[in-house]
Design a protein around this motif. Structure first.
Motif: not given
Length: 262
Positions: A28-29, A68
C-alpha cells in the motif's frame, strides 16, 4: 504498524529472524524514498519524482496510482518490478538513533519476522559477536545512510536553483479519476538556461546527475498508468533482495546495542 526496536545482545541474543520472501508490507506504499546512489538503476524502470516534507526534499519512486496502491507488489506478495528500492531491501531492519544520538541498528518486531526457536538467522553468534549476515546489513544500511545525506544536499541545490516544478499525476480508471498530488519534477527549460556558474554549483552538489535521472525516468509513467488502469501488476519473475556490500562501519562501543561510526 511498525515497531522498530534497537538490537541488543541481551534481548536478541536468543532470538532468530527470517529473511523476507514477500513484499506485502509495501503493498500500500505508492511512494518509496530513494537515495542518490540507487538512482541510475531505479530510473531505468521506475518513475522518479521529488517530494517536499517540511523544509526538506526527498527523491521518491512512484510505484502506483492511487496513492495507496503499489503496482509492483503482486497479490501473492511477489515483487514484480525490475528494481527494488533500498528501503524495501533492508526490511525488517532500519537505522534508528539512540538516546545519546548515535545511529543504532533496529529490527521491526511487528514484521512477523522476529521469533524464538532454532529456525532462521541469528542476530549474534554463540560467543556474542555480530552474526555475519547482520554485519552485511550494517554495511548496506550504512551505505544507504551516507547516500541519503548526499541526496539531501543535491535536492537542496536543485530547489535553491529553482529547478523543481509541481507535478500532478491524474489517471482515469474504471473507478473514476485518481490523483497523485504533491509531487515535483525537474523544470528542464530552467535547467537548460542555467549559467555556467550555477551548473558548476549543481554538479558539485551532485544535483546534475539526479536531474537527468529524474527526466529519464519519466518515460516509465506510461507503463505505470497502464498498470493503474488494469489494477493489476504485470507478471514477471519476482526479484530477490540484494543486501549489497559497503565498507563496514560497525563500532561495538560500551554497550550491546548495535551502533555505527560515520
Amino acid at each position: 504498524m511498525q515497531d522498530p526496536q534497537p538490537i541488543t545482545l541481551e534481548r536478541h541474543g536468543p532470538l532468530r529472524w527470517t529473511r523476507p520472501v514477500r513484499y506485502d508490507f509495501a503493498a500500500r506504499q505508492a511512494l518509496a524514498p530513494l537515495v542518490a546512489s540507487e538512482l541510475p538503476q531505479a530510473c531505468m524502470s521506475l518513475p522518479i519524482a521529488f517530494l517536499q516534507q517540511a523544509d526538506a526534499w526527498l527523491v521518491v519512486a512512484v510505484l502506483g496510482v492511487p496513492p495507496d496502491t503499489n503496482l509492483c507488489v503482486a497479490s501473492d506478495g511477489r515483487w514484480t518490478g525490475r528494481y527494488i528500492p533500498a528501503l524495501f531491501r533492508g526490511h525488517p531492519f532500519s537505522l534508528g538513533v539512540s538516546a545519546q544520538g548515535a545511529p543504532t541498528l533496529c529490527v521491526d518486531h511487528a514484521s512477523g519476522l522476529v521469533h524464538e526457536g532454532p529456525e532462521g538467522e541469528r542476530f549474534f553468534t554463540e560467543d556474542g559477536q555480530i552474526a555475519p549476515l547482520i554485519s552485511q546489513l550494517i554495511k548496506f544500511l550504512s551505505s544507504v545512510e551516507k547516500s541519503r545525506q548526499a541526496t539531501v544536499r543535491a535536492c537542496a541545490a536543485l530547489h535553491q536553483l529553482g529547478l523543481l516544478m509541481p507535478w500532478t499525476v491524474k489517471v482515469k480508471t474504471s473507478a473514476g479519476e485518481k490523483t497523485l498530488g504533491g509531487l515535483f519534477r525537474i523544470n528542464e527549460a530552467a535547467l537548460n538556461q542555467l549559467s555556467a556558474e550555477s551548473l558548476h554549483e549543481l554538479m558539485q552538489a551532485g544535483g546534475m546527475a539526479m536531474a537527468y535521472c529524474q527526466l529519464l525516468s519519466m518515460q516509465h509513467f506510461a507503463n505505470m498508468i497502464e498498470g493503474a488502469r488494469q489494477q493489476q501488476p504485470k507478471s514477471t519473475a519476482a526479484a530477490q533482495p540484494d543486501l549489497g556490500l559497503a565498507q563496514q562501519l560497525f563500532d561495538k562501543g560500551q554497550s550491546d546495542t548495535i551502533k555505527f561510526n560515520w
